[in-house]
Design an enzyme around this catalytic site. Structure first.
Site, PDB file in Angstrom:
ATOM      1  N   GLN A  21     -23.913 -20.961 -10.790  1.00  0.00           N
ATOM      2  CA  GLN A  21     -24.521 -21.368  -9.535  1.00  0.00           C
ATOM      3  C   GLN A  21     -25.120 -20.192  -8.760  1.00  0.00           C
ATOM      4  OE1 GLN A  21     -23.077 -24.705  -6.623  1.00  0.00           O
ATOM      5  NE2 GLN A  21     -21.927 -22.866  -6.219  1.00  0.00           N
ATOM      6  N   THR A  23     -21.330 -18.246 -11.818  1.00  0.00           N
ATOM      7  CA  THR A  23     -22.343 -17.771 -10.886  1.00  0.00           C
ATOM      8  C   THR A  23     -23.508 -17.116 -11.623  1.00  0.00           C
ATOM      9  OG1 THR A  23     -22.784 -16.048  -9.241  1.00  0.00           O
ATOM     10  CG2 THR A  23     -20.738 -15.852 -10.429  1.00  0.00           C
ATOM     11  N   SER A  75     -20.768  -6.865  -8.695  1.00  0.00           N
ATOM     12  CA  SER A  75     -19.639  -6.668  -7.769  1.00  0.00           C
ATOM     13  C   SER A  75     -18.359  -6.972  -8.551  1.00  0.00           C
ATOM     14  CB  SER A  75     -19.748  -7.632  -6.577  1.00  0.00           C
ATOM     15  OG  SER A  75     -19.430  -8.955  -6.990  1.00  0.00           O
ATOM     16  N   TYR A 117     -16.261  -9.177  -7.639  1.00  0.00           N
ATOM     17  CA  TYR A 117     -16.225 -10.642  -7.687  1.00  0.00           C
ATOM     18  C   TYR A 117     -17.011 -11.166  -8.887  1.00  0.00           C
ATOM     19  CZ  TYR A 117     -18.283 -15.214  -7.013  1.00  0.00           C
ATOM     20  OH  TYR A 117     -18.752 -16.470  -7.245  1.00  0.00           O
ATOM     21  N   HIS A 118     -18.273 -10.718  -9.020  1.00  0.00           N
ATOM     22  CA  HIS A 118     -19.096 -11.231 -10.114  1.00  0.00           C
ATOM     23  C   HIS A 118     -18.483 -10.861 -11.469  1.00  0.00           C
ATOM     24  CE1 HIS A 118     -22.288 -11.489  -6.908  1.00  0.00           C
ATOM     25  NE2 HIS A 118     -22.485 -12.629  -7.534  1.00  0.00           N
ATOM     26  N   LYS A 137     -15.867 -13.176 -12.475  1.00  0.00           N
ATOM     27  CA  LYS A 137     -16.408 -14.445 -12.987  1.00  0.00           C
ATOM     28  C   LYS A 137     -16.862 -14.305 -14.452  1.00  0.00           C
ATOM     29  CE  LYS A 137     -17.082 -17.574 -10.477  1.00  0.00           C
ATOM     30  NZ  LYS A 137     -16.204 -18.703 -10.031  1.00  0.00           N
TER      31      LYS A 137
HETATM   32  N1  USQ Z   1     -28.729 -10.560   1.538  1.00  0.00           N
HETATM   33  C1  USQ Z   1     -29.523  -9.996   2.534  1.00  0.00           C
HETATM   34  N2  USQ Z   1     -29.091 -10.090   3.814  1.00  0.00           N
HETATM   35  C2  USQ Z   1     -27.939 -10.712   4.173  1.00  0.00           C
HETATM   36  C3  USQ Z   1     -27.136 -11.308   3.158  1.00  0.00           C
HETATM   37  C4  USQ Z   1     -27.561 -11.197   1.865  1.00  0.00           C
HETATM   38  O1  USQ Z   1     -30.593  -9.429   2.259  1.00  0.00           O
HETATM   39  O2  USQ Z   1     -27.622 -10.750   5.363  1.00  0.00           O
HETATM   40  C5  USQ Z   1     -29.167 -10.510   0.130  1.00  0.00           C
HETATM   41  C6  USQ Z   1     -28.143  -9.865  -0.787  1.00  0.00           C
HETATM   42  O3  USQ Z   1     -28.296  -8.465  -0.802  1.00  0.00           O
HETATM   43  C7  USQ Z   1     -28.432 -10.553  -2.105  1.00  0.00           C
HETATM   44  C8  USQ Z   1     -28.913 -11.951  -1.695  1.00  0.00           C
HETATM   45  O4  USQ Z   1     -29.277 -11.841  -0.335  1.00  0.00           O
HETATM   46  O5  USQ Z   1     -29.467  -9.908  -2.776  1.00  0.00           O
HETATM   47  C9  USQ Z   1     -27.876 -13.049  -1.847  1.00  0.00           C
HETATM   48  O6  USQ Z   1     -26.719 -12.670  -1.119  1.00  0.00           O
HETATM   49  P1  USQ Z   1     -25.599 -13.733  -0.666  1.00  0.00           P
HETATM   50  O7  USQ Z   1     -24.655 -13.004   0.229  1.00  0.00           O
HETATM   51  O8  USQ Z   1     -26.226 -14.971  -0.160  1.00  0.00           O
HETATM   52  O9  USQ Z   1     -24.951 -14.133  -2.066  1.00  0.00           O
HETATM   53  P2  USQ Z   1     -23.958 -13.352  -3.038  1.00  0.00           P
HETATM   54  O10 USQ Z   1     -23.217 -12.255  -2.386  1.00  0.00           O
HETATM   55  O11 USQ Z   1     -24.715 -13.009  -4.268  1.00  0.00           O
HETATM   56  O12 USQ Z   1     -22.872 -14.469  -3.368  1.00  0.00           O
HETATM   57  C10 USQ Z   1     -23.082 -15.873  -3.136  1.00  0.00           C
HETATM   58  C11 USQ Z   1     -21.737 -16.570  -3.064  1.00  0.00           C
HETATM   59  C12 USQ Z   1     -21.044 -16.471  -4.421  1.00  0.00           C
HETATM   60  C13 USQ Z   1     -21.981 -16.986  -5.509  1.00  0.00           C
HETATM   61  C14 USQ Z   1     -23.289 -16.233  -5.467  1.00  0.00           C
HETATM   62  C15 USQ Z   1     -24.317 -16.731  -6.458  1.00  0.00           C
HETATM   63  O13 USQ Z   1     -20.925 -16.012  -2.038  1.00  0.00           O
HETATM   64  O14 USQ Z   1     -19.836 -17.203  -4.393  1.00  0.00           O
HETATM   65  O15 USQ Z   1     -21.373 -16.828  -6.749  1.00  0.00           O
HETATM   66  O16 USQ Z   1     -23.881 -16.391  -4.153  1.00  0.00           O
HETATM   67  S1  USQ Z   1     -25.344 -15.453  -7.069  1.00  0.00           S
HETATM   68  O17 USQ Z   1     -25.918 -14.695  -5.949  1.00  0.00           O
HETATM   69  O18 USQ Z   1     -26.388 -16.066  -7.858  1.00  0.00           O
HETATM   70  O19 USQ Z   1     -24.501 -14.591  -7.858  1.00  0.00           O
END
Ligand code: USQ
Length: 395
Positions: free
Chosen positions: A222, A158, A193, A195-196, A199
């Site tokens: 990803q 990720t 987190s 989770y992260h 990974k």
């Molecule tokens: N966010 C909002 N409002 C929401 C949901 C999320 O502002 O209702 C923000 C979060 O604070 C964050 C961003 O949007 O800054 C992305 O959040 P997300 O919930 O879409 O993604 P994340 O929790 O980071 O995790 C997801 C997947 C995970 C993958 C990751 C990639 O669940 O499996 O590894 O995206 S990454 O974000 O690049 O680490």
């Protein structure tokens, strides 16, 4: 024709990946312990629609395409269950004709707890995330060491492993000069987190396996994925993938579109300057497939940043608002106090060239694409539960 093993084959990405390989003539086996379905039930997350069991989907797949996807329901936290997938014997009720054709050429490893909010619900969920993600990866690594060193592992990483550093994010590696000497290292990682962080640790495990046992690994870093449809999900309604819009398992774009349809103000966390790299679910499939076609070499950990464009949360909210309002939804944006600990305005410049170089053709987040997701979510609008959209799981 290759034999592809998909660990975590029931999930949002796992099942579409299985169909993608199967339709292209490969022999596909999916393995899953139904963690995601069970957690959705336990946490009462609500789902846009229910999906049939893996076995039912696989039977319908056979009826509709004449191709077989073998299903193994098994918990890969158990090392013996993992080893049975690699020792070349007929250990499971593999298929209709009961013939197992040997050690897989490629393993796609999705078998992890994938949610950052889930990992921070409480100490039990944190423990589960760490133990599950590391144990499954360790069990895989030892099975490869003992039976299948030539097998290519495509492991889902990720972008969140890198965090949001104040320098450009390279594709996995960085050369560091120090006191007139230089060397190449994994790019610094700082997850936001449990989770992260799990990974980061599983990457370290596989990197060790590459160094000491010459394993072959591609790590796909990803970003958050969006979308609901792939070419294969269109073949039959039973092939739709699990779609979450709740706070635990839903990712932001899927959540915002569902919120817009439900008349729930878009939940922008904090200032909304958080910037991430995004990709369409169709591009995940392309990236995995192209990685399979040109595998990592023996003793290589190859890393790709698996994103196709970057957006801030505010930019995403504006895009969804525009399309939603064009479709006669009355979309509003709400800035709610950020439940996460993350920078809300920061530098973000990741490099993402490697996958383009091996032939991936990106699908961008155009208004047409957003419209197509809206259309499907609208068909299920009566099922959307507003009470699961925001519960305030705090970091
Ligand atoms: N966010 C909002 N409002 C929401 C949901 C999320 O502002 O209702 C923000 C979060 O604070 C964050 C961003 O949007 O800054 C992305 O959040 P997300 O919930 O879409 O993604 P994340 O929790 O980071 O995790 C997801 C997947 C995970 C993958 C990751 C990639 O669940 O499996 O590894 O995206 S990454 O974000 O690049 O680490």
């Amino acid at each position: 024709m290759s034999h592809i093993l998909i660990l975590g084959g029931d999930g949002y990405l796992g099942w579409p990946t299985a169909m993608y390989f199967s339709i292209r003539g490969h022999e596909v086996t999916v393995v899953d312990n139904y963690f995601r379905r069970n957690a959705c039930k336990e946490m009462d997350t609500g789902m846009l629609y229910s999906v049939p069991s893996l076995t039912d989907r696989s039977n319908t797949w056979y009826e509709r395409t004449g191709k077989e996807i073998k299903v193994v329901i098994s918990d890969l936290n158990d090392p013996e269950s993992m080893r049975k997938l690699f020792n070349g014997k007929v250990n499971y009720d593999w298929s209709k004709d009961k013939k197992y054709t040997g050690i897989p050429e490629t393993v796609v490893h999705y078998a992890e707890q994938p949610s950052a909010p889930y990992s921070l619900i409480n100490y039990k969920c944190a423990d589960f995330t760490l133990m599950n993600n590391l144990r499954v990866t360790n069990n895989l690594m030892w099975a490869l060491r003992d039976y299948a060193r030539e097998t290519h592992v495509i492991k889902l990483g990720t972008m969140g492993e890198y965090g949001t550093p104040n320098i450009d994010i390279e594709e996995g590696w960085i050369e560091i000069k120090h006191k007139n000497r230089k060397d190449k290292f994994l790019f610094p990682r700082q997850g936001s987190s449990i989770y992260h962080t799990s990974k980061i640790m599983d990457t370290d495990l596989l990197w060790l396996g590459v160094r000491i046992w010459n394993l072959r690994v591609t790590d796909l870093m990803q970003g958050p994925v969006y979308g609901i449809e792939t070419e294969e999900t269109k073949i039959d309604k039973d092939f739709q993938t699990i779609f979450n819009y709740d706070e635990i398992f839903g990712t932001i774009i899927n959540r915002f579109i569902t919120q817009a349809v439900a008349g729930y103000p878009l939940t922008v966390y904090g200032k909304g300057g958080q910037t991430r790299g995004y990709l369409n679910i169709k591009d995940t499939l392309q990236c995995v497939y192209k990685s399979f076609l040109s595998p990592a070499k023996s003793g290589e950990l190859r890393i790709f940043n698996q994103i196709v464009e970057t957006f801030s949360v505010n930019e995403l909210a504006k895009k969804i608002l525009k399309v939603g309002n064009d479709r006669n939804h009355n979309v509003k944006i709400d800035h709610i106090s950020n439940p996460r600990k993350e920078s809300e305005s920061h530098y973000y410049n990741p490099i993402y060239q490697g996958l383009l170089d091996i032939g991936v053709k990106p699908n961008y987040l155009t208004e047409d694409v957003i419209n197509s997701i809206f259309k499907i979510v609208e068909e299920h609008s009566k099922k959307i539960r507003k009470d699961v959209i925001y519960r305030g799981i705090k970091w």
